[in-house]
Design an enzyme around this catalytic site. Structure first.
Site, PDB file in Angstrom:
ATOM      1  N   ASP A  93     104.754  76.889   3.874  1.00  0.00           N
ATOM      2  CA  ASP A  93     103.489  77.537   4.228  1.00  0.00           C
ATOM      3  C   ASP A  93     103.341  77.628   5.742  1.00  0.00           C
ATOM      4  O   ASP A  93     102.999  78.678   6.292  1.00  0.00           O
ATOM      5  CB  ASP A  93     102.301  76.752   3.658  1.00  0.00           C
ATOM      6  CG  ASP A  93     102.190  76.853   2.147  1.00  0.00           C
ATOM      7  OD1 ASP A  93     103.091  77.441   1.510  1.00  0.00           O
ATOM      8  OD2 ASP A  93     101.202  76.337   1.588  1.00  0.00           O
TER       9      ASP A  93
ATOM     10  N   GLY B 247     101.187  78.415  -2.508  1.00  0.00           N
ATOM     11  CA  GLY B 247     101.717  78.541  -3.856  1.00  0.00           C
ATOM     12  C   GLY B 247     100.591  78.606  -4.871  1.00  0.00           C
ATOM     13  O   GLY B 247      99.520  78.040  -4.662  1.00  0.00           O
ATOM     14  N   SER B 248     100.834  79.309  -5.980  1.00  0.00           N
ATOM     15  CA  SER B 248      99.856  79.347  -7.057  1.00  0.00           C
ATOM     16  C   SER B 248      99.983  78.080  -7.903  1.00  0.00           C
ATOM     17  O   SER B 248     100.863  77.256  -7.685  1.00  0.00           O
ATOM     18  CB  SER B 248     100.063  80.582  -7.914  1.00  0.00           C
ATOM     19  OG  SER B 248      99.784  81.725  -7.142  1.00  0.00           O
ATOM     20  N   GLY B 249      99.087  77.958  -8.867  1.00  0.00           N
ATOM     21  CA  GLY B 249      99.077  76.781  -9.723  1.00  0.00           C
ATOM     22  C   GLY B 249      98.007  75.783  -9.320  1.00  0.00           C
ATOM     23  O   GLY B 249      97.851  74.754  -9.962  1.00  0.00           O
ATOM     24  N   HIS B 250      97.276  76.105  -8.229  1.00  0.00           N
ATOM     25  CA  HIS B 250      96.199  75.239  -7.746  1.00  0.00           C
ATOM     26  C   HIS B 250      94.828  75.868  -7.982  1.00  0.00           C
ATOM     27  O   HIS B 250      93.847  75.453  -7.388  1.00  0.00           O
ATOM     28  CB  HIS B 250      96.358  74.971  -6.243  1.00  0.00           C
ATOM     29  CG  HIS B 250      97.699  74.460  -5.852  1.00  0.00           C
ATOM     30  ND1 HIS B 250      98.216  73.295  -6.371  1.00  0.00           N
ATOM     31  CD2 HIS B 250      98.644  74.961  -5.012  1.00  0.00           C
ATOM     32  CE1 HIS B 250      99.421  73.089  -5.847  1.00  0.00           C
ATOM     33  NE2 HIS B 250      99.710  74.087  -5.028  1.00  0.00           N
TER      34      HIS B 250
ATOM     35  N   LYS C 224      97.727  74.903   4.448  1.00  0.00           N
ATOM     36  CA  LYS C 224      97.968  73.524   4.003  1.00  0.00           C
ATOM     37  C   LYS C 224      99.313  73.054   4.558  1.00  0.00           C
ATOM     38  O   LYS C 224     100.270  73.845   4.668  1.00  0.00           O
ATOM     39  CB  LYS C 224      97.986  73.451   2.468  1.00  0.00           C
ATOM     40  CG  LYS C 224      96.663  73.877   1.842  1.00  0.00           C
ATOM     41  CD  LYS C 224      96.506  73.471   0.382  1.00  0.00           C
ATOM     42  CE  LYS C 224      97.556  74.018  -0.565  1.00  0.00           C
ATOM     43  NZ  LYS C 224      97.672  75.504  -0.574  1.00  0.00           N
TER      44      LYS C 224
ATOM     45  N   HIS D  19     101.657  69.037  -6.227  1.00  0.00           N
ATOM     46  CA  HIS D  19     102.798  69.683  -6.883  1.00  0.00           C
ATOM     47  C   HIS D  19     103.520  68.682  -7.768  1.00  0.00           C
ATOM     48  O   HIS D  19     104.684  68.867  -8.113  1.00  0.00           O
ATOM     49  CB  HIS D  19     103.787  70.232  -5.854  1.00  0.00           C
ATOM     50  CG  HIS D  19     103.150  71.094  -4.821  1.00  0.00           C
ATOM     51  ND1 HIS D  19     102.676  70.584  -3.640  1.00  0.00           N
ATOM     52  CD2 HIS D  19     102.876  72.416  -4.815  1.00  0.00           C
ATOM     53  CE1 HIS D  19     102.144  71.568  -2.927  1.00  0.00           C
ATOM     54  NE2 HIS D  19     102.246  72.688  -3.612  1.00  0.00           N
TER      55      HIS D  19
END
Lengths: 337, 337
Positions: free
Chosen positions: A109, A53-56, A104, A215
């Site tokens: 994932d 996921g993006s945002g990291h 991860k 998250h």
């Protein structure tokens, strides 16, 4: 929600375009944003592919480049990428030596990388990162979460891949580094997912969340806000208890900001962490301080320790040239027209 | 106030110790924290010394190292350093070729660097940075403020100093770069000074402060929260109006986060800024995206444009090795025991 964005739907695509335009000497955006790849593809080595996921950010797209990842597949914010993204990335960057997926440990994932592994031609192996000592099973994961220790694995295995090691050796190395890496985080504020528009959780002005996930998942306990020394002790105690390093062991220390934490505070935390290590006869042989594995705009940080050995140190020090990490190379400037 | 600190009084000293311990290969902390200097002092070149209030990290201490500053004198948070700090730094790093002070245009900084210049032996020149197009005279400054353009001056003049240029040439180069550099910022939230314990200013959930200074000084107008494209246009319009670059001119673009802004948003802003430049027939020849000149935990960003020439491009690209900026060098790892 206060964010520097245009629309919720275009956050990822616009940010990726900005990244790749800024680092055009290193990166290319492929297949309408399905993945980011090294500009100079090398099919004569094992390809390292990660994603999530993006945002990291800068994880994972900012770690694509020589000496680290060959491609990264970004999902929408906090959402797993789909198998077709990994399949497309493999087609673009992998050669006869095969592909190593670095995943991860989150259910979506793991499942999607597994599906991709079944769909691609050529040899594939996967390693699953689960370095978070804080986690209890959650909605996001079965078993431990993969957090900032992912950086250590991607860097060290990335260097080994660049040196031409084979797929099985690289998978074994990655599992070994993951097994010697532990992390734990603390949140002072929640992150806000653009699509949700409000904070994921709420914390009172005098509270913090110990063991928070990347998250904004709940941690192990919500406690009164404490000083940096006390926080560093709370994060390091379970890490060191599990790793049980002996005085003289070469350690890698990562002090990682979650996105909303200023540099000044991260270096202060680094000072606290070093003092606590020193009190136990320990000292980092290498260290990294910065916001590398983030949770959007969350304020807080994580500490990661890896017990290194001569091989891991040599690989850590080897040349790397990505958007977010670079050393050891004679390069032109890290930017482009 | 939620910060990763121990006590208000020790924020600066603890953060500096963490910085220098993390980058012991590059930096040394001297005279009980009066200044941070390059570990490898070179007295055969003009010494570049800067400084100012803390809270803007990595500026200036993170820009000390080969190809940039020789020393930086940190004041307490948002407080000018005192002349004895600069005097001590000159004694430690300057040789016969002299000293160039790089000073952001704030009254306390300008006055204290002037006093220091009168107290030290050997040739000294000063350049004053005033790149902020937004400012009206404020409590902090007479005339324009010095903001993220300081980075461009320190990098370009730092490279020229490393190459052995003399003091007068370097002062002239610095003034020239400053004159070709303009910046403007926007705040989505206020910063919180540790000693104050509460936000410097307040913004409603649907407001932003255009033209904000790096100490949370008022900007030119408080307006409704807008999208990234609109913000980039509001920041770039006055910058481009003053610089009046022609299509084909080589530009440096800096997208700078203020401390509480995630990387994902900064790259999205970079994309917006590039789109606007492209619309005017302009493109960055070099660019830098990250949180380099910060305001503690303020959310928001600034855009900086410098009109470059062949000499400035060559100097920008020359090797640099500091805590916060590094490229072009074959180095060991950016960390130490």
């Amino acid at each position: 929600m206060k964010k520097l964005i245009n629309t919720v739907d275009t956050v990822l695509s616009e940010s990726l375009r900005g990244l790749v335009a800024t680092h055009g000497d290193i990166l290319a955006l492929a297949d309408d944003g399905k993945f980011v790849r090294r500009r100079d593809v090398r099919r004569d080595k094992v390809a390292l592919i990660s994603g999530g996921g993006s945002g990291h950010e800068p994880l994972h797209v900012g770690f694509v480049g020589r000496g680290m990842l060959d491609a990264a597949c970004p999902g929408q914010v906090f959402t797993s990428p789909t198998p077709d993204q990994m399949v497309a990335a493999v087609a673009a960057v992998s050669g006869a030596p095969g592909t190593l997926f670095i995943v991860k440990n989150y259910e979506g994932d793991v499942m999607n990388f597994e599906m991709a592994a079944e769909m691609v031609a050529g040899p594939v192996a996967s390693i699953v990162i689960d370095d978070d000592v804080a986690v209890k099973p959650s909605a996001h994961s079965t078993g431990r979460r993969g957090v900032a220790g992912t950086l250590a694995v991607e860097r060290i295995v990335g260097a080994a891949a660049e040196q031409g090691r084979d797929l099985q050796s690289l998978a074994a190395l990655g599992r070994s580094i993951n097994g010697r890496t532990r992390s734990m985080g603390v949140a002072l504020t929640s992150c806000t997912v653009p699509g949700a528009g409000r904070p994921t959780f709420s914390l009172a002005e005098d509270e913090m969340e110990l063991g928070v996930g990347i998250h904004g998942e709940p941690g192990c306990r919500r406690v009164a806000l404490a000083g940096a020394d006390e926080i560093a002790e709370a994060l390091l105690a379970p890490i060191l208890s599990e790793l049980a390093p002996r005085p003289g062991d070469p350690l890698l220390l990562i002090v990682n900001g979650f996105g909303g934490t200023p540099t000044m505070e991260l270096y202060l935390m680094a000072n606290s962490a070093r003092r606590i290590l020193a009190g136990r006869g320990l000292a980092p042989a290498r260290s990294l301080v910065g916001s590398y594995v983030t949770s959007l705009d969350m304020a807080g940080c994580s500490l990661t320790v890896t017990t290194m050995d001569d091989d891991a140190l040599m690989l850590w020090d080897a040349p790397v040239h990505t958007a977010a990490l670079r050393w050891g190379m004679q390069n032109p400037v890290p930017s482009s027209a």
